[in-house]
Write an enzyme that holds these catalytic residues in place. Structure first.
Site, short mmCIF file in Angstrom:
data_model
loop_
_atom_site.label_atom_id
_atom_site.label_comp_id
_atom_site.label_asym_id
_atom_site.label_seq_id
_atom_site.Cartn_x
_atom_site.Cartn_y
_atom_site.Cartn_z
N ASP A 65 -6.44 20.16 13.86
CA ASP A 65 -7.08 19.35 12.82
C ASP A 65 -8.51 19.83 12.67
O ASP A 65 -9.15 20.22 13.66
CB ASP A 65 -7.05 17.85 13.18
N CYS A 292 -0.93 7.12 -1.49
CA CYS A 292 0.37 7.58 -1.96
C CYS A 292 0.77 6.98 -3.31
O CYS A 292 0.84 7.68 -4.30
CB CYS A 292 1.42 7.25 -0.92
N1 SAJ Z 1 2.31 -3.21 -2.84
C1 SAJ Z 1 2.43 -4.26 -3.75
N2 SAJ Z 1 3.67 -4.83 -3.91
C2 SAJ Z 1 4.76 -4.41 -3.23
C3 SAJ Z 1 4.62 -3.31 -2.31
C4 SAJ Z 1 3.38 -2.75 -2.14
O1 SAJ Z 1 1.46 -4.68 -4.38
O2 SAJ Z 1 5.84 -4.98 -3.42
C5 SAJ Z 1 1.00 -2.57 -2.66
C6 SAJ Z 1 0.46 -2.66 -1.22
O3 SAJ Z 1 -0.26 -3.84 -1.02
C7 SAJ Z 1 -0.45 -1.43 -1.14
C8 SAJ Z 1 0.27 -0.43 -2.02
O4 SAJ Z 1 1.15 -1.18 -2.89
O5 SAJ Z 1 -1.72 -1.70 -1.68
C9 SAJ Z 1 1.09 0.60 -1.26
O6 SAJ Z 1 1.88 -0.08 -0.35
P1 SAJ Z 1 3.10 0.64 0.40
O7 SAJ Z 1 3.77 -0.36 1.23
O8 SAJ Z 1 3.89 1.36 -0.57
O9 SAJ Z 1 2.33 1.58 1.34
P2 SAJ Z 1 2.04 3.08 1.67
O10 SAJ Z 1 1.29 3.71 0.58
O11 SAJ Z 1 1.42 3.00 3.00
O12 SAJ Z 1 3.49 3.78 1.84
C10 SAJ Z 1 4.17 4.34 0.77
C11 SAJ Z 1 5.65 4.16 1.07
N3 SAJ Z 1 6.42 4.59 -0.07
C12 SAJ Z 1 7.50 3.92 -0.46
O13 SAJ Z 1 7.87 2.90 0.09
C13 SAJ Z 1 8.26 4.48 -1.61
C14 SAJ Z 1 5.99 4.99 2.30
O14 SAJ Z 1 7.38 4.93 2.54
C15 SAJ Z 1 5.61 6.45 2.04
O15 SAJ Z 1 5.94 7.27 3.11
C16 SAJ Z 1 4.13 6.49 1.79
O16 SAJ Z 1 3.85 5.72 0.63
C17 SAJ Z 1 3.72 7.94 1.59
O17 SAJ Z 1 3.09 8.47 2.51
O18 SAJ Z 1 4.09 8.49 0.57
#
Ligand code: SAJ
Length: 451
Positions: A65, A292
């Site tokens: 890293d 993401c």
């Molecule tokens: N969020 C909402 N409503 C929901 C789900 C999430 O408002 O129903 C918001 C969360 O509060 C947050 C954002 O969306 O601010 C992202 O939340 P997330 O749970 O999707 O979190 P990440 O970004 O940590 O993870 C996502 C995931 N992608 C999917 O579920 C399709 C994870 O599986 C991926 O590996 C990750 O992105 C990535 O690294 O791509």
């Protein structure tokens, strides 16, 4: 010019440019015997769990890293991620060596690139991927497997393969094996999904690239799903996150409609979620953060423009989530005015500032835009977040508030943005004169307003 080392002394290596092909059996034997050395480039929230995963599976792991602080933390046995414990680092220490020098990758039989891919001016910024390849490939021995795990636009892996061949005369699928295997790490996932039990997609530049990457990830993932090309793996990953973006945006539209129809949106979504097929629940909130969901869907735009296809649905969804924090602030102003007050000098407490429950990560967190806009309105903003002990926004520290009834009672408005640690069930909420619940998780009460 990216060239590869050749080390005639190492029995596992043969100089392929001399025309000899590295034996398939060598790679499989190294993996099966756990004698293979696995290199991980980028020890962030996707790379470190992968490094500890391979070390736990019995492999020697070389981690790299550019951030010396991360390296020193790992050397001290201190994890900076919710998904990796200090105990794991301590137990795996004998098999996990970390550093900042790309030369360490000369020892690796397989290398996985897990560096960030943010956007810059709305398009994918691949500079970290390019820098990692330029730094590491010159140290790789012939026959090494190189896997890109970072989320990247479709076509990136094949473009890298062509560049390595064009610039370095490297034969992909002989001198070097190249594949794309996207990460699916969901930090602080509450449903028990981890790297090990989430199916892993693998798409290689050649069939042998796919086969070797499949063999590698079968050592740490219960299920590996090979696909026909790196492009399929790349686009599937971006599409997963685009699917989530669009559905979250849809839930935001539903929540606005429900507020006007006075129908409880969460109950509607939970009711719809009882359908055993054809529906996946997404819930409205203050906006969408992290590296993401608000980022990866943007990777598709330039490709769609080139292809002359329309992604207006994705664009509309992205606009919807980007506007959401502003909607939160409009509502706060509206509610305070309804109580006879004004936003100027109003005391507003933000509860939970990280981008989602269970993480301390502030990247693209909706709370940042909310605080910024409230400050702009002249409000006195403070925050409470058990995972974020201090916070500076736009070079100005955000005052930290205590989670006490006295503190809550002193506010003009308390805004729930990120509900860590079951704070939604906490009795203190009743002490606040006015609460705006942006997640629709609080027990209804006279002082509680739903976004
Ligand atoms: N969020 C909402 N409503 C929901 C789900 C999430 O408002 O129903 C918001 C969360 O509060 C947050 C954002 O969306 O601010 C992202 O939340 P997330 O749970 O999707 O979190 P990440 O970004 O940590 O993870 C996502 C995931 N992608 C999917 O579920 C399709 C994870 O599986 C991926 O590996 C990750 O992105 C990535 O690294 O791509």
């Amino acid at each position: 010019m990216v060239t590869m080392v050749s080390s005639p002394t190492d029995s596992r290596a043969a100089d392929p440019r001399a025309g000899t092909v590295v034996e398939v059996a060598d790679f499989d034997r190294l993996i099966a015997s756990r004698k293979a050395v696995v290199g991980i480039i980028g020890l962030g929230y996707t790379g470190l769990p992968l490094a500890t995963g391979f070390a736990a599976a019995g492999f020697s792991v070389v981690g790299l890293d550019t951030d010396a602080e991360k390296i020193n933390a790992i050397l001290r046995g201190e994890s900076y991620l919710p998904d990796v414990s200090d105990l794991e680092l301590e137990e795996l220490h004998p098999r996990l060596s970390v550093g900042t020098s790309p030369a360490a990758m000369a020892a690796a039989d397989a290398v996985v690139v897990c560096v960030p891919t943010p956007t810059s001016h709305g398009v994918a910024d691949l500079s970290h991927v390019d820098a990692a390849l330029a730094a590491v490939v010159p140290h790789l021995r012939p026959g090494t497997l190189l896997v890109l795990q970072s989320t990247i636009p479709p076509g990136t892996t094949s473009a890298a393969a062509r560049r390595l061949t064009r610039e370095g005369g490297i034969r992909i699928g002989t001198d070097l094996y190249l594949a794309m295997a996207p990460e699916r790490i969901n930090p602080a996932n509450a449903d028990g999904w981890r790297m090990t039990n989430t199916p892993k997609l693998v798409g290689g530049f050649t069939p042998e690239c796919t086969r070797r990457a499949t063999v590698l990830f079968e050592q740490v993932c219960e299920q590996v799903h090979p696909v026909s090309s790196p492009e399929v793996a790349e686009l599937a990953k971006v599409f997963e996150n685009t699917f989530r973006l669009v559905n979250i945006a849809l839930s935001l539209e539903l929540s606005d409609l429900c507020r006007h129809l006075r129908i409880p949106v969460r109950e509607v979504i939970d009711a719809a979620a009882t359908k055993p097929y054809g529906f996946l629940a997404h819930y409205p909130g203050p906006g969408v953060g992290g590296e993401c969901i608000p980022v990866d869907p943007l990777f598709l735009q330039p490709l769609a423009q080139l292809a002359g296809t329309d992604l207006s649905l994705v664009q509309a969804a992205h606009r919807r989530i980007t506007e959401r924090p502003g909607q939160v602030v409009d509502r706060i102003v509206e509610l305070i005015a309804a109580g006879g007050g004004t936003i100027q000098q109003a005391r507003v407490l933000i509860v939970g500032v990280s981008y989602k429950e269970g993480v301390a990560d502030l990247r693209n967190a909706p709370a940042l835009d909310i605080i910024r806009a409230l400050r702009h309105c002249g409000a006195q903003v403070s925050y409470y977040d058990p995972l974020v002990p201090s916070m500076v926004l736009d070079n100005q520290a955000v005052p930290v508030a205590a989670w006490t009834p006295t503190e809550l009672a002193a506010q003009d408005c308390v805004v729930l943005v990120t509900p860590h640690n079951r704070i939604a069930a906490d009795p203190h909420w009743s002490a606040a004169p006015l609460v705006l619940d942006t997640r629709n998780v609080l027990t209804p009460g006279d002082n509680i307003e739903i976004l």
